[in-house]
Design a protein around this motif. Structure first.
Motif, mmCIF file in Angstrom:
data_model
loop_
_atom_site.group_PDB
_atom_site.id
_atom_site.type_symbol
_atom_site.label_atom_id
_atom_site.label_comp_id
_atom_site.label_asym_id
_atom_site.label_seq_id
_atom_site.Cartn_x
_atom_site.Cartn_y
_atom_site.Cartn_z
ATOM 1 N N ASP A 64 0.990 -1.053 -0.068
ATOM 2 C CA ASP A 64 -0.241 0.078 -0.018
ATOM 3 C C ASP A 64 1.327 0.960 -0.054
ATOM 4 O O ASP A 64 1.948 1.385 0.711
ATOM 5 N N TYR A 65 0.334 1.902 -0.258
ATOM 6 C CA TYR A 65 1.064 3.576 -0.631
ATOM 7 C C TYR A 65 1.633 3.891 1.498
ATOM 8 O O TYR A 65 0.721 3.512 2.373
ATOM 9 N N GLY A 66 2.626 4.471 0.930
ATOM 10 C CA GLY A 66 3.185 5.072 2.189
ATOM 11 C C GLY A 66 3.767 3.401 3.312
ATOM 12 O O GLY A 66 4.918 4.011 4.012
ATOM 13 N N SER A 67 3.943 3.217 2.065
ATOM 14 C CA SER A 67 4.935 1.251 3.129
ATOM 15 C C SER A 67 6.251 1.954 2.973
ATOM 16 O O SER A 67 6.832 1.993 1.883
ATOM 17 N N TRP A 139 7.844 4.946 0.031
ATOM 18 C CA TRP A 139 6.565 4.965 -1.509
ATOM 19 C C TRP A 139 6.622 6.863 -0.873
ATOM 20 O O TRP A 139 6.784 7.017 -0.125
ATOM 21 N N ILE A 140 6.589 7.802 -2.166
ATOM 22 C CA ILE A 140 7.008 9.239 -1.976
ATOM 23 C C ILE A 140 5.805 9.806 -2.163
ATOM 24 O O ILE A 140 5.883 9.800 -3.319
ATOM 25 N N ASN A 141 5.253 10.884 -2.199
ATOM 26 C CA ASN A 141 4.306 11.712 -3.056
ATOM 27 C C ASN A 141 5.212 12.720 -3.598
ATOM 28 O O ASN A 141 5.819 13.074 -2.788
ATOM 29 N N SER A 142 4.956 13.425 -4.402
ATOM 30 C CA SER A 142 5.906 14.751 -5.237
ATOM 31 C C SER A 142 4.610 16.092 -5.186
ATOM 32 O O SER A 142 3.606 15.657 -5.022
ATOM 33 N N SER A 143 5.529 17.328 -4.818
ATOM 34 C CA SER A 143 4.607 18.472 -4.764
ATOM 35 C C SER A 143 3.593 18.314 -5.857
ATOM 36 O O SER A 143 2.251 19.502 -5.684
ATOM 37 N N LYS A 144 4.170 17.905 -6.972
ATOM 38 C CA LYS A 144 2.956 17.918 -8.641
ATOM 39 C C LYS A 144 1.808 16.556 -8.776
ATOM 40 O O LYS A 144 1.434 16.088 -9.093
ATOM 41 N N GLY A 145 2.542 16.005 -7.898
ATOM 42 C CA GLY A 145 1.517 14.320 -6.969
ATOM 43 C C GLY A 145 1.933 13.680 -8.178
ATOM 44 O O GLY A 145 0.875 12.526 -8.120
ATOM 45 N N TYR A 146 2.869 13.113 -8.264
ATOM 46 C CA TYR A 146 3.724 11.789 -9.017
ATOM 47 C C TYR A 146 3.848 10.955 -7.790
ATOM 48 O O TYR A 146 4.640 12.015 -6.488
ATOM 49 N N ASP A 147 3.685 9.776 -7.759
ATOM 50 C CA ASP A 147 3.777 9.178 -7.222
ATOM 51 C C ASP A 147 5.142 8.187 -8.078
ATOM 52 O O ASP A 147 5.568 7.590 -8.359
ATOM 53 N N SER A 148 5.826 7.674 -6.256
ATOM 54 C CA SER A 148 7.207 6.704 -6.983
ATOM 55 C C SER A 148 8.088 6.207 -6.086
ATOM 56 O O SER A 148 7.917 6.770 -4.356
ATOM 57 N N VAL A 149 8.626 5.153 -5.466
ATOM 58 C CA VAL A 149 9.418 4.352 -4.452
ATOM 59 C C VAL A 149 10.741 5.291 -5.058
ATOM 60 O O VAL A 149 11.551 5.216 -5.933
ATOM 61 N N ASN A 150 11.365 5.444 -3.654
ATOM 62 C CA ASN A 150 12.235 6.559 -3.601
ATOM 63 C C ASN A 150 13.531 5.052 -2.655
ATOM 64 O O ASN A 150 12.976 4.568 -1.958
ATOM 65 N N VAL A 151 14.933 4.809 -3.273
ATOM 66 C CA VAL A 151 15.406 4.511 -3.023
ATOM 67 C C VAL A 151 16.553 5.582 -1.663
ATOM 68 O O VAL A 151 16.476 6.561 -2.575
ATOM 69 N N TYR A 152 17.032 5.309 -0.777
ATOM 70 C CA TYR A 152 17.645 6.006 -0.069
ATOM 71 C C TYR A 152 18.401 5.680 0.728
ATOM 72 O O TYR A 152 18.747 4.543 1.496
#
Length: 154
Positions: A64-67, A139-152
């Motif tokens: 789910d989103y936010g995982s 999962w991260i959300n950008s200010s433009k509303g795009y969703d992507s998976v972030n690797v840090y």
């Protein structure tokens, strides 16, 4: 020298000449093969690192989103890890420096857009050769509303 000593000396001379000829032919061939084996090993290690990251990206994307998922990643070479999209397919990839100073692209397909360093606009990250990176995939959300998976990489 007697007859037997002369024959033994001739056999030893022939043996050393054959040994020199074989070593001048076989040593360059063996060193080329060693370089090829090292190049393959570096490529496989880099691909293994990318497969580990891609598997975690797939797991987070399937959730789910936010995982969030944290893994340890072994970085075998100093490199950059990139993201790119080709024909609506998403890839993370890196370049491996080979023994002849050429580079080889090693890439793995991922199910979604990937960004790095907790910023949706970053599509690459520098990695040093290190035993383990504690890596957070979320999962991260950008200010433009795009969703992507972030690797840090920490």
């Amino acid at each position: 020298m007697d007859r037997r000593g002369q024959v033994a000396m001739e056999y030893m001379l022939i043996f050393f000449i054959v040994l020199i000829i074989l070593s001048t032919i076989s040593v360059p061939l063996v060193s080329d093969e060693i370089n090829n084996v090292n190049d393959v090993a570096s490529s496989v290690k880099a691909k293994n690192m990318l497969v580990n990251i891609a598997g975690t990206v797939n797991m987070v994307y399937s959730s789910d989103y936010g995982s969030v998922r944290t893994i340890s990643v072994d970085c075998p070479i100093k490199s950059r890890v990139y993201y790119k999209s080709i024909s609506n397919k998403h890839y993370i990839y890196t370049y491996v420096l080979l023994s002849d100073n050429s580079t080889k692209e090693v890439r793995v397909q991922v199910p979604c857009k990937v960004s790095f360093n907790n910023n949706p606009g970053y599509y690459y990250s520098y990695l040093n050769k290190r035993w383990y990176y504690n890596t957070e995939v979320k999962w991260i959300n950008s200010s433009k509303g795009y969703d992507s998976v972030n690797v840090y990489f920490k």
